[in-house]
Design an enzyme around this catalytic site. Structure first.
Site, PDB file in Angstrom:
ATOM      1  CB  CYS A  52     -19.282  -1.442 -15.429  1.00 58.96           C
ATOM      2  SG  CYS A  52     -19.150  -0.924 -13.698  1.00 58.96           S
ATOM      3  CB  CYS A  64     -14.808   2.648 -12.995  1.00 56.24           C
ATOM      4  SG  CYS A  64     -15.778   4.164 -12.866  1.00 56.24           S
ATOM      5  CD  GLU A  82      -2.993  -0.775  -0.189  1.00 55.90           C
ATOM      6  OE1 GLU A  82      -2.959   0.329  -0.760  1.00 55.90           O
ATOM      7  OE2 GLU A  82      -3.709  -1.717  -0.572  1.00 55.90           O
ATOM      8  CB  CYS A 118     -23.443   3.435 -13.248  1.00 58.05           C
ATOM      9  SG  CYS A 118     -22.276   4.793 -13.422  1.00 58.05           S
ATOM     10  CB  CYS A 177     -19.972   2.023 -19.263  1.00 54.01           C
ATOM     11  SG  CYS A 177     -19.208   3.550 -18.660  1.00 54.01           S
TER      12      CYS A 177
END
Length: 357
Positions: free
Chosen positions: A210, A200, A47, A216, A207
């Site tokens: 997705c 995204c 991270e 959405c 899209c």
DNA sequence: AATACGGGGCA
DNA sequence: TGCCCAGTATT
């Protein structure tokens, strides 16, 4: 409220089903459904490396670091210069300095185990709101609200929010919090970030495939590609400098250790002038016959463009003071890959000029 | 709230 | 070549 809860539950379930089938294979990731649990050290390390940095750039560094230092205790005992050298090229070098600080705090004050609560993780060097939430969620499966650039973008589109960043942050965070499930929060956090990274995406989002195409709002209204909106950014000024690439008759290189704070803090670099808007004065680190290299190293930092003029010389090792930032790095121990990118560019140009007189 | 802080990918 | 991307610490 019950309707919202039910809708949110359905959305997080949809995303988790997608994640079970499409989770990316990453060196630091435990795949969904695996029996083992994640190693908090590896989650933390990944991270921190992933802050402002792409997966593609991080992979090799992560493999190298975990091979050299398999546990946080190993890293805590590492030599500072060695860690900075291994971080070279990854950028944002304060991360490497804080990485070591954090490893040493965890080793000395937490018995080598990372805290499992976001609030305690937040106290550690180099761990901010995002990383604390990510470690709490991914390593300890706690329902922390993980907000990174991916999640901001996904939330802005899902809810068709047109307020420009950073003003939109509180609203986006509220939407993300409303969606964070009590079940499998770790997998959910990774799923939203995977969605932002692979479907995204900032430009030309996919899209059509997705998992959230049905709910959405931006998809329905055709606004996905322009979201999230951002406040206008300011132009980068140009700064000029001179760097001096010196070598002894024996082939050792004259470098300096940069101060811990500021640009390229703690890293090795070529000595030189300050970087300013106007043409710099010659400031050779030691007296020698410095020759102008025809080319300049060009490099763009976060907030300015740099043009670095180059000088090369054969220097007398006796001229190098034993104290101070200058140091001679023996020929066989010098690795250009230990340098930050701008300094490696300078080396490449200077070295080429020295080879062909 | 604004600024300092790298480097890589893509048009 | 130039534009876009994106967490933490500091002030």
């Amino acid at each position: 409220m019950r309707d919202d809860d039910a809708a949110g539950q359905a959305r997080s379930d949809t995303l988790l089903e997608w994640y079970d089938r499409h989770a990316r294979d990453l060196p630091w990731r435990v795949p969904p459904g695996a029996a083992r649990s994640p190693d908090p050290y590896r989650i933390w390390l990944s991270e921190v490396m992933l802050q402002q940095t792409t997966v593609a750039a991080v992979r090799a560094y992560f493999e190298r670091f975990t091979q050299l230092w398999p546990t946080v205790a190993d890293l805590a005992q590492a030599d500072d210069g060695r860690v900075m050298a291994e971080w070279a090229g990854l950028g944002y070098y304060a991360r490497a300095r804080n990485l070591l600080k954090c490893a040493r705090v965890v080793a000395a004050e937490h018995q080598g185990r990372f805290p499992d609560r976001q609030e305690d993780l937040l106290k550690l060097p180099g761990i901010g709101p995002y990383t604390a939430a990510a470690i709490a969620a991914i390593a300890f499966d706690r329902p922390a609200v993980v907000m990174d650039g991916n999640v901001e973008r996904v939330m802005a589109r899902l809810h068709d929010i047109h307020t420009p960043l950073p003003a939109a942050k509180p609203e986006l965070k509220a939407e993300a919090a409303a969606l964070t499930p009590a079940a499998r929060p770790g997998d959910y956090a990774q799923a939203v970030m995977d969605l932002g990274a692979t479907i995204c995406t900032p430009r030309s989002p996919a899209c059509g495939i997705c998992p959230w195409r049905a709910p959405c709002l931006a998809r329905a209204r055709g606004t996905a590609a322009v979201l999230p909106r951002k406040a206008p950014k300011k132009a980068k000024p140009v700064r000029l400098g001179i760097a001096y690439v010196g070598r002894t008759p024996g082939g050792d290189w004259l470098l300096e250790r940069r101060p811990d704070s500021g640009l390229l803090g703690g890293m090795l670099g070529w000595p030189g002038s300050p970087w300013a808007e106007t043409t710099p004065a010659e400031t050779p680190p030691v007296a020698a016959r410095w020759c102008d290299v025809g080319a300049e190293a060009r490099h763009t930092f976060t907030h300015f463009h740099l043009r670095l003029a180059l000088r090369v010389a054969v220097i007398d090792p006796a001229q190098v003071p034993a104290d101070g930032p200058l140091l001679l790095v023996p020929k066989h121990r010098f690795r250009p890959s230990d340098l930050p990118t701008v300094m490696r560019k300078a080396f490449d140009l200077a070295h080429g000029a020295m080879e062909s007189p």
